[in-house]
Motif scaffolding. Structure first.
Motif, PDB file in Angstrom:
ATOM      1  N   TYR A  34    -111.564  34.960  21.439  1.00  0.00           N
ATOM      2  CA  TYR A  34    -110.428  35.741  20.987  1.00  0.00           C
ATOM      3  C   TYR A  34    -110.015  36.751  22.047  1.00  0.00           C
ATOM      4  N   THR A  35    -108.705  36.915  22.174  1.00  0.00           N
ATOM      5  CA  THR A  35    -108.158  37.901  23.099  1.00  0.00           C
ATOM      6  C   THR A  35    -106.968  38.580  22.433  1.00  0.00           C
ATOM      7  N   ILE A  36    -106.578  39.742  22.950  1.00  0.00           N
ATOM      8  CA  ILE A  36    -105.469  40.480  22.340  1.00  0.00           C
ATOM      9  C   ILE A  36    -104.207  40.474  23.199  1.00  0.00           C
ATOM     10  N   ASP A  37    -104.323  40.058  24.488  1.00  0.00           N
ATOM     11  CA  ASP A  37    -103.117  40.088  25.297  1.00  0.00           C
ATOM     12  C   ASP A  37    -102.917  38.867  26.197  1.00  0.00           C
ATOM     13  N   LYS A  38    -103.891  38.504  27.024  1.00  0.00           N
ATOM     14  CA  LYS A  38    -103.668  37.418  27.967  1.00  0.00           C
ATOM     15  C   LYS A  38    -104.832  36.432  27.975  1.00  0.00           C
ATOM     16  N   CYS A  39    -104.551  35.256  28.549  1.00  0.00           N
ATOM     17  CA  CYS A  39    -105.556  34.196  28.660  1.00  0.00           C
ATOM     18  C   CYS A  39    -105.373  33.533  30.017  1.00  0.00           C
ATOM     19  N   THR A  40    -106.392  33.547  30.833  1.00  0.00           N
ATOM     20  CA  THR A  40    -106.282  32.996  32.187  1.00  0.00           C
ATOM     21  C   THR A  40    -107.423  32.035  32.480  1.00  0.00           C
ATOM     22  N   LEU A  41    -107.123  31.025  33.308  1.00  0.00           N
ATOM     23  CA  LEU A  41    -108.118  30.047  33.758  1.00  0.00           C
ATOM     24  C   LEU A  41    -108.313  30.255  35.255  1.00  0.00           C
ATOM     25  N   GLN A  42    -109.565  30.423  35.666  1.00  0.00           N
ATOM     26  CA  GLN A  42    -109.852  30.726  37.073  1.00  0.00           C
ATOM     27  C   GLN A  42    -110.988  29.859  37.598  1.00  0.00           C
ATOM     28  N   LEU A  43    -110.765  29.256  38.770  1.00  0.00           N
ATOM     29  CA  LEU A  43    -111.824  28.575  39.500  1.00  0.00           C
ATOM     30  C   LEU A  43    -112.281  29.526  40.603  1.00  0.00           C
ATOM     31  N   THR A  44    -113.488  30.068  40.476  1.00  0.00           N
ATOM     32  CA  THR A  44    -113.958  31.111  41.376  1.00  0.00           C
ATOM     33  C   THR A  44    -114.338  30.534  42.740  1.00  0.00           C
ATOM     34  N   GLN A  45    -114.537  31.423  43.707  1.00  0.00           N
ATOM     35  CA  GLN A  45    -114.944  31.010  45.053  1.00  0.00           C
ATOM     36  C   GLN A  45    -116.344  30.416  45.061  1.00  0.00           C
ATOM     37  N   TYR A  46    -117.095  30.670  43.996  1.00  0.00           N
ATOM     38  CA  TYR A  46    -118.451  30.115  43.894  1.00  0.00           C
ATOM     39  C   TYR A  46    -118.468  28.775  43.148  1.00  0.00           C
ATOM     40  N   GLY A  47    -117.278  28.313  42.726  1.00  0.00           N
ATOM     41  CA  GLY A  47    -117.184  26.994  42.112  1.00  0.00           C
ATOM     42  C   GLY A  47    -117.376  26.950  40.616  1.00  0.00           C
ATOM     43  N   ASP A  48    -117.229  28.095  39.941  1.00  0.00           N
ATOM     44  CA  ASP A  48    -117.354  28.097  38.487  1.00  0.00           C
ATOM     45  C   ASP A  48    -115.966  28.210  37.865  1.00  0.00           C
ATOM     46  N   LEU A  49    -115.746  27.483  36.764  1.00  0.00           N
ATOM     47  CA  LEU A  49    -114.479  27.525  36.049  1.00  0.00           C
ATOM     48  C   LEU A  49    -114.615  28.496  34.887  1.00  0.00           C
ATOM     49  N   LEU A  50    -113.737  29.498  34.850  1.00  0.00           N
ATOM     50  CA  LEU A  50    -113.829  30.560  33.853  1.00  0.00           C
ATOM     51  C   LEU A  50    -112.558  30.632  33.028  1.00  0.00           C
ATOM     52  N   LEU A  51    -112.734  30.912  31.741  1.00  0.00           N
ATOM     53  CA  LEU A  51    -111.626  31.220  30.850  1.00  0.00           C
ATOM     54  C   LEU A  51    -111.759  32.695  30.488  1.00  0.00           C
ATOM     55  N   LYS A  52    -110.745  33.494  30.840  1.00  0.00           N
ATOM     56  CA  LYS A  52    -110.864  34.948  30.718  1.00  0.00           C
ATOM     57  C   LYS A  52    -109.693  35.508  29.918  1.00  0.00           C
ATOM     58  N   GLY A  53    -109.926  36.689  29.352  1.00  0.00           N
ATOM     59  CA  GLY A  53    -108.874  37.340  28.585  1.00  0.00           C
ATOM     60  C   GLY A  53    -109.170  38.800  28.372  1.00  0.00           C
ATOM     61  N   GLY A  54    -108.171  39.522  27.872  1.00  0.00           N
ATOM     62  CA  GLY A  54    -108.341  40.941  27.616  1.00  0.00           C
ATOM     63  C   GLY A  54    -108.030  41.775  28.835  1.00  0.00           C
ATOM     64  N   LEU A  55    -107.917  43.090  28.604  1.00  0.00           N
ATOM     65  CA  LEU A  55    -107.599  44.012  29.692  1.00  0.00           C
ATOM     66  C   LEU A  55    -108.705  44.061  30.738  1.00  0.00           C
ATOM     67  N   ASP A  56    -109.936  43.793  30.310  1.00  0.00           N
ATOM     68  CA  ASP A  56    -111.068  43.855  31.232  1.00  0.00           C
ATOM     69  C   ASP A  56    -111.456  42.480  31.776  1.00  0.00           C
ATOM     70  N   ASP A  57    -110.587  41.477  31.585  1.00  0.00           N
ATOM     71  CA  ASP A  57    -110.863  40.112  32.046  1.00  0.00           C
ATOM     72  C   ASP A  57    -112.226  39.616  31.571  1.00  0.00           C
ATOM     73  N   ARG A  58    -112.476  39.809  30.299  1.00  0.00           N
ATOM     74  CA  ARG A  58    -113.737  39.355  29.706  1.00  0.00           C
ATOM     75  C   ARG A  58    -113.809  37.829  29.744  1.00  0.00           C
ATOM     76  N   VAL A  59    -114.985  37.289  30.115  1.00  0.00           N
ATOM     77  CA  VAL A  59    -115.189  35.838  30.182  1.00  0.00           C
ATOM     78  C   VAL A  59    -115.528  35.308  28.790  1.00  0.00           C
ATOM     79  N   GLY A  60    -114.706  34.382  28.302  1.00  0.00           N
ATOM     80  CA  GLY A  60    -114.937  33.802  26.977  1.00  0.00           C
ATOM     81  C   GLY A  60    -115.557  32.422  27.026  1.00  0.00           C
ATOM     82  N   TRP A  61    -115.427  31.756  28.183  1.00  0.00           N
ATOM     83  CA  TRP A  61    -116.019  30.423  28.343  1.00  0.00           C
ATOM     84  C   TRP A  61    -116.166  30.149  29.830  1.00  0.00           C
ATOM     85  N   LYS A  62    -117.225  29.402  30.195  1.00  0.00           N
ATOM     86  CA  LYS A  62    -117.401  28.997  31.589  1.00  0.00           C
ATOM     87  C   LYS A  62    -118.091  27.654  31.661  1.00  0.00           C
TER      88      LYS A  62
END
Length: 433
Positions: free
Chosen positions: A59-87
């Motif tokens: 759950y998030t209150i504002d945004k939802c982003t998908l990021q492939l990090t420089q270390y090769g992990d796929l992250l689903l993030k959201g919220g003002l603090d970019d909280r990780v909800g799935w990886k």
């Protein structure tokens, strides 16, 4: 709302026909009260066939982003603090990119195109064409507004559907290959016309075939029913249609009726209204009045004639009488119902005792002297009558009421048709005269 990254998957069927179905990946955001659910999803047409939020919603209150990090992990993030909800959990494995294959498999690959993570290893309630399912994975689905869940599992000697209730699980459909020959089932695979079953030497030892000639696209475990179905795409109707169902009647479904309900021969639900709460009888089948009740001073077992449960489990005790089986349930605070199966056509003889933590999956059957299905009720529910005679007279009446109404409607309709036809015949005769 879903934001798609498209991929057109071309698939070649076994028949001389090439067809196209669009497979899409998406970041999905859906409103849920004052928040939003955020998930990475895969769609086949308009059917969601995989989701990162299948087992646990993010759950998030504002945004939802998908990021492939420089270390090769796929992250689903959201919220003002970019909280990780799935990886994906692939950090340090050299992942270079995210691909969506034509099979619907979402994969993370390295520079050598080697798969480091794939959605096929984390199935939801759907198994796609070409996907394999082993004993280490399972399909799961969840009825709405319920703590219960369904699963489709691969055992060493069978494949089966299960209903989970707390720490207990009960099977309600099983298939055992005839060619096991002492070897274990290793995996199953969905092909264009069947679910194929393989042993640990990669030999096919069984198959469940589709009832249609059209190529299969996926297998699904229903969220509401728990039924297992094969699905193909109907171009005439423009949607996916079922070509096989493991359970063909509603009374064979584990949650066909509410708690303390009986699925009758006419596939209608009848409530066990003899169970009472306080000073009155239950008005419906929604309340578990015996939850937490145990001990022979506060509860008793009442027998239902001509019914059984579609839920199966390992026997709690064997070589025990019906009376002992009833007492075992009375003394167990988590038991609400019990089934005794006698080894002979005499309920007084020893047999197997099954105990249930829920009164679901109960259906009407022809009388079988070996079966005794009993439910736990508060003491005094029989209102002073002898519990065996009162119960045995009452249950057939309640079950029969539902079926009787249907029969009455049918006979009434036939009678009306005959009377009307006779009147018309008489009228026609009168006119001819």
């Amino acid at each position: 709302m879903s934001f798609f990254f498209s991929f057109a998957g071309w698939l070649v069927a076994t028949a001389p026909l090439i067809f196209t179905l669009v497979i899409r990946g998406a970041i999905s955001v859906e409103a849920s009260n004052d928040k939003y659910t955020c998930s990475l999803d895969v769609f086949l047409g308009d059917v969601k066939v995989w989701s990162s939020g299948h087992l646990s919603q993010f759950y998030t209150i504002d945004k939802c982003t998908l990021q492939l990090t420089q270390y090769g992990d796929l992250l689903l993030k959201g919220g003002l603090d970019d909280r990780v909800g799935w990886k994906a959990g692939t950090s340090g494995q050299g992942v270079q990119r995210l691909d969506l294959l034509g099979t619907g498999n979402l994969v993370l690959v390295d520079a050598m195109n080697l798969i480091k993570w794939q959605s096929f290893n984390f199935p939801t309630n759907i198994m796609l064409w070409g996907q394999r399912l082993s004993s280490r994975t399972r399909l799961t689905s969840f009825p709405s507004n319920s703590s219960l869940s369904y699963s489709f599992e691969i055992q060493y000697d069978k494949i089966a559907l299960y209903l989970y209730s707390g720490k207990s699980k009960y099977s309600y459909w099983e298939y055992t290959p005839s060619d096991l020959d002492g070897l274990n089932i290793t995996y199953v695979e969905l092909t264009s016309n069947a679910l194929e079953i393989f042993n640990n030497e990669n030999y096919r030892i069984g198959r469940i075939t589709s009832d249609k000639t059209e190529p299969l696209r996926f297998l699904a475990l229903g969220n509401s029913t728990g039924n297992l179905g094969f699905y193909y795409y109907s171009y005439d109707k423009g949607k996916f249609e079922a070509s096989y169902q493991a359970l063909n009647t509603s009374c064979d479904l584990p949650l066909a009726c509410k708690p303390y309900g009986i699925c009758t021969f006419s596939e209608k639900c009848s409530c066990i209204r003899l169970i009472k709460r306080g000073d009155g009888l239950l008005s419906d089948c929604t309340e578990n009045v015996t939850e937490g009740i145990c001990g022979r001073n506060d509860s008793q077992m009442l027998e239902l004639q001509g019914v059984t449960s579609v839920l199966k489990s390992n026997p709690y005790k064997v070589n025990v009488t019906k009376e002992i089986c009833a007492n075992l349930c009375l003394d167990n605070c988590t038991c609400v119902a019990a089934l005794h199966f006698s080894f002979e056509d005499d309920p007084a003889k020893p047999g197997e005792c099954y105990m249930y933590g829920l009164a679901r999956g109960v259906k009407q059957i022809e009388r079988d002297g070996r079966l005794s299905y009993m439910v736990k009720v508060p003491k005094g529910t029989d209102q002073g009558h002898d519990k065996h005679s009162h119960w045995k007279k009452w249950i057939p009446i309640v079950v029969g009421v539902v079926d009787g109404v249907v029969l009455l409607l049918v006979l009434g309709g036939v009678g009306y048709y005959i009377i009307r036809k006779r009147r018309k015949s008489c009228a026609d005769t009168g006119h001819s005269n």
